[in-house]
Scaffold this motif. Structure first.
Motif, PDB file in Angstrom:
ATOM      1  N   GLN A  56       0.817  -1.343  -0.076  1.00 45.04           N
ATOM      2  CA  GLN A  56      -0.020   0.024   0.030  1.00 45.04           C
ATOM      3  C   GLN A  56       0.873   1.285   0.144  1.00 45.04           C
ATOM      4  OE1 GLN A  56      -3.306   0.235  -0.416  1.00 45.04           O
ATOM      5  NE2 GLN A  56      -3.358   2.378  -0.065  1.00 45.04           N
ATOM      6  N   LEU A  57       1.743   1.337   0.918  1.00 41.84           N
ATOM      7  CA  LEU A  57       2.669   2.547   0.997  1.00 41.84           C
ATOM      8  C   LEU A  57       4.425   2.182   0.806  1.00 41.84           C
ATOM      9  CD1 LEU A  57       1.176   4.074   4.273  1.00 41.84           C
ATOM     10  CD2 LEU A  57       0.801   4.758   1.759  1.00 41.84           C
ATOM     11  N   ASN A 105       9.369   4.078   1.008  1.00 37.18           N
ATOM     12  CA  ASN A 105       8.285   3.591   2.038  1.00 37.18           C
ATOM     13  C   ASN A 105       7.825   4.875   2.503  1.00 37.18           C
ATOM     14  OD1 ASN A 105       6.934   2.851   4.202  1.00 37.18           O
ATOM     15  ND2 ASN A 105       8.244   1.139   4.753  1.00 37.18           N
ATOM     16  N   LEU A 106       6.503   5.271   2.322  1.00 34.19           N
ATOM     17  CA  LEU A 106       5.699   6.443   2.669  1.00 34.19           C
ATOM     18  C   LEU A 106       5.387   6.439   4.164  1.00 34.19           C
ATOM     19  CD1 LEU A 106       3.772   7.052  -0.342  1.00 34.19           C
ATOM     20  CD2 LEU A 106       5.972   8.112   0.064  1.00 34.19           C
ATOM     21  N   MET A 107       5.301   5.265   4.695  1.00 39.03           N
ATOM     22  CA  MET A 107       4.647   4.944   5.844  1.00 39.03           C
ATOM     23  C   MET A 107       5.972   5.547   6.971  1.00 39.03           C
ATOM     24  SD  MET A 107       2.731   4.634   8.247  1.00 39.03           S
ATOM     25  CE  MET A 107       1.335   3.283   7.572  1.00 39.03           C
ATOM     26  N   THR A 108       7.078   5.102   6.766  1.00 35.82           N
ATOM     27  CA  THR A 108       8.300   5.662   7.462  1.00 35.82           C
ATOM     28  C   THR A 108       9.052   6.755   7.001  1.00 35.82           C
ATOM     29  OG1 THR A 108       9.983   4.075   6.102  1.00 35.82           O
ATOM     30  CG2 THR A 108       8.875   3.130   8.271  1.00 35.82           C
ATOM     31  N   GLU A 138       1.420   8.971  -7.238  1.00 35.06           N
ATOM     32  CA  GLU A 138       0.968   7.602  -7.432  1.00 35.06           C
ATOM     33  C   GLU A 138      -0.080   7.294  -6.863  1.00 35.06           C
ATOM     34  OE1 GLU A 138       0.602   3.846  -9.673  1.00 35.06           O
ATOM     35  OE2 GLU A 138       1.709   5.699 -10.297  1.00 35.06           O
ATOM     36  N   ARG A 139       0.006   7.450  -5.217  1.00 33.73           N
ATOM     37  CA  ARG A 139      -0.853   7.006  -4.407  1.00 33.73           C
ATOM     38  C   ARG A 139      -2.070   7.994  -4.356  1.00 33.73           C
ATOM     39  NH1 ARG A 139      -1.303   2.205  -5.203  1.00 33.73           N
ATOM     40  NH2 ARG A 139      -0.224   0.848  -4.296  1.00 33.73           N
ATOM     41  N   GLY A 140      -1.722   9.343  -4.583  1.00 34.32           N
ATOM     42  CA  GLY A 140      -2.607  10.470  -4.368  1.00 34.32           C
ATOM     43  C   GLY A 140      -2.515  11.080  -2.901  1.00 34.32           C
ATOM     44  N   VAL A 141      -1.282  11.027  -2.317  1.00 38.94           N
ATOM     45  CA  VAL A 141      -1.023  11.237  -0.959  1.00 38.94           C
ATOM     46  C   VAL A 141      -0.597  12.839  -1.050  1.00 38.94           C
ATOM     47  CG1 VAL A 141       0.391  11.126   0.811  1.00 38.94           C
ATOM     48  CG2 VAL A 141      -0.331   9.147  -0.205  1.00 38.94           C
TER      49      VAL A 141
END
Length: 165
Positions: free
Chosen positions: A22-23, A37-40, A64-67
């Protein structure tokens, strides 16, 4: 920071993104092959962690994820954080001669950095006339005499040649 983030977002448009989760992403480009890694808030290139703003790889993954790209920026770059750094009184440091320094720092000698020899092909020697003779020195006038291709005479050229054909 704003210019850095927008510049990295523009560079992030030219990389290939493969989702690992997911991230988590695998990002490849012309000169990179990294894990994001977008979470960390980390990237294996190390720029994301070092600067605190998304590198081009992380910017591509956020798009890509729309964050929101700014949600991954360090809170250090916020206006509130900037204001808090000047909230308290800042005292002057005083005269440098009055500073008390540890002996190891006071006696430390910092030398000139050593220049490394550049590794490349050795230079070929110049052929032809020496460099000093290219241009006149000392105010001398450099006059190049024309040579006629028709008669071989000096001081004129083919269009202004008076020789008989």
């Amino acid at each position: 920071m704003e210019a850095n983030v927008s510049n990295n977002a523009d560079k992030g448009r030219f990389v290939n993104i493969y989702a690992l989760g997911q991230l988590e992403f695998h990002v490849t480009g012309a000169d990179s092959d990294v894990e994001v890694n977008l979470m960390t808030k980390s990237c294996s290139c190390g720029v994301f962690q070092l600067i605190g703003t998304p590198c081009p790889h992380a910017a591509a993954a956020t798009i890509e994820r729309g964050v929101n790209l700014y949600s991954l920026c360090s809170p250090f770059y916020t206006i509130k954080s900037w204001g808090n750094s000047y909230k308290e009184t800042i005292y002057p440091t005083g005269n440098e001669d009055d500073w008390i320094l540890p002996d190891d720092i006071e006696n430390m000698v910092v030398g000139v950095p050593v220049e490394k020899q550049q590794v490349d092909r050795p230079k070929k020697p110049r052929l032809g006339r020496p460099r000093a003779n290219y241009w006149p020195s000392g105010g001398e006038k450099y006059v190049k005499m024309n040579k006629c291709s028709r008669c071989g005479g000096r001081g004129h050229n083919k269009p202004s040649c008076k020789a008989r054909l």
